[in-house]
Scaffold this active site. Structure first.
Site, short mmCIF file in Angstrom:
data_model
loop_
_atom_site.label_atom_id
_atom_site.label_comp_id
_atom_site.label_asym_id
_atom_site.label_seq_id
_atom_site.Cartn_x
_atom_site.Cartn_y
_atom_site.Cartn_z
N LYS A 13 1.05 -1.16 -0.25
CA LYS A 13 0.21 0.06 0.07
C LYS A 13 0.64 1.53 0.25
O LYS A 13 0.83 2.06 -0.81
CB LYS A 13 -0.89 0.33 0.70
CG LYS A 13 -2.29 -0.95 0.72
CD LYS A 13 -3.23 -1.21 1.88
CE LYS A 13 -2.01 -1.07 3.75
NZ LYS A 13 -1.83 -1.86 3.81
N ARG A 88 -9.51 0.90 9.53
CA ARG A 88 -9.13 -0.35 9.84
C ARG A 88 -9.82 -1.28 10.21
O ARG A 88 -9.41 -2.59 10.88
CB ARG A 88 -7.91 -0.04 10.17
CG ARG A 88 -6.99 -0.86 9.74
CD ARG A 88 -5.71 -0.66 10.45
NE ARG A 88 -4.24 -1.19 10.27
CZ ARG A 88 -3.09 -0.75 9.37
NH1 ARG A 88 -3.07 0.33 9.43
NH2 ARG A 88 -1.90 -1.23 9.36
N ARG A 127 11.67 -6.02 5.03
CA ARG A 127 11.13 -4.84 3.93
C ARG A 127 12.18 -3.81 4.94
O ARG A 127 13.02 -3.57 6.26
CB ARG A 127 10.26 -3.64 4.87
CG ARG A 127 9.64 -2.69 4.41
CD ARG A 127 8.44 -2.47 3.82
NE ARG A 127 7.35 -2.97 5.30
CZ ARG A 127 5.35 -1.92 5.11
NH1 ARG A 127 4.73 -2.78 4.43
NH2 ARG A 127 5.01 -3.63 6.50
N ARG A 155 11.41 -0.86 10.75
CA ARG A 155 10.45 -0.39 11.62
C ARG A 155 11.20 -1.29 12.70
O ARG A 155 11.00 -2.62 12.26
CB ARG A 155 9.74 -1.00 10.79
CG ARG A 155 8.69 0.36 9.45
CD ARG A 155 7.39 -0.07 8.71
NE ARG A 155 6.07 0.07 9.63
CZ ARG A 155 5.34 0.25 9.18
NH1 ARG A 155 5.12 0.28 7.24
NH2 ARG A 155 4.50 -0.26 9.58
N ARG A 166 0.14 -8.19 13.19
CA ARG A 166 -0.61 -7.73 12.74
C ARG A 166 -1.53 -7.77 11.07
O ARG A 166 -2.50 -7.73 11.27
CB ARG A 166 0.62 -6.47 11.91
CG ARG A 166 0.93 -5.65 12.48
CD ARG A 166 2.30 -4.94 12.75
NE ARG A 166 2.21 -4.22 11.40
CZ ARG A 166 3.24 -4.32 10.12
NH1 ARG A 166 4.32 -5.06 10.04
NH2 ARG A 166 3.06 -3.71 9.11
#
Ligand code: AMP
Length: 208
Positions: A13, A88, A127, A155, A166
């Site tokens: 996203k 969300r 990532r 992160r 998550r």
């Protein structure tokens, strides 16, 4: 154009949003980025959000909804926006609908970026982002140039454990938005598996 982006964490996203906002000249509003900035600046909001974020849990709706309401009321979002990571939960979606209706406007499209869970974990753990340009890389799938390696950020919630939490939060709390927006005739499903350019083409085609 008022759009929202939904999809599991790591679906791409953020990467796609950065491309779309250039194309449609609308601001990119990412609640995750807003919370990370608050955490970095040590604000009261950041202190409240950090404990949820590090555990891979959602920040409570009342905190998140207030933050977004304030943001979309700003001048640069008057003609449109791309919301990334919000709503969300169904209560967040209802609050957004109400806030927009109060201004006499509504959403134009809801993009659902679809990627299977097993691919998500691989994507998230590798990532890295560049704090200077905001570009998101993947150590294997989209390798960063060697000379910027030292400044890349991993992160805190991009570990395998937080990623699984998550994903659980996504399936339990966010997936119900799919039938919610389908019923409103706004949902556009896009296959998120493939090279970033291919996915962008699919999104542009879905919006055309
Ligand atoms: P993201 O960058 O979108 O993956 O968001 C990172 C983290 O910020 C999430 O795991 C949540 O803890 C928090 N967060 C971001 N957006 C929301 C939201 N709409 N509702 C609740 N928590 C959120």
């Amino acid at each position: 154009m008022r759009m929202i982006f939904i999809g599991p964490p790591g679906a791409g996203k953020g990467t796609q949003a950065a491309r779309l906002v250039d194309r449609y000249a609308i601001p990119h509003i990412s609640t995750g980025d807003m919370f990370r900035a608050a955490v970095k600046n040590g604000t009261p909001l950041g202190k409240k959000a950090a404990e949820y974020m590090n555990a891979g849990k959602l920040v409570p709706d009342e905190v998140t909804i207030g933050l977004v309401r304030e943001r979309i009321a700003q001048d640069d979002a008057k003609e449109g926006f791309l919301l990334d990571g919000f709503p969300r939960t169904v209560p967040q979606a209802e609050a957004l609908k109400e806030a927009l209706a109060a201004d006499g406007v509504s959403l134009d499209a809801v993009l659902l970026l679809e990627v299977d869970d097993q691919l998500i974990v691989d994507r998230i753990v590798g990532r890295r982002s560049d704090p200077e340009t905001g570009t998101i890389y993947h150590l294997q799938f989209n390798p960063p140039p060697a000379e910027i390696m030292d400044r890349l950020v991993h992160r805190k919630d991009d570990t395998e454990e937080a990623c699984r939490a998550r994903l659980d939060a996504y399936h339990a709390q966010t997936a119900p938005l799919v039938p919610f927006y389908d019923a409103e005739g706004l949902l556009k499903r896009v296959d998120g598996v493939g090279k970033p350019d291919q996915v962008t083409e699919r999104i542009v085609a879905a919006l055309a």
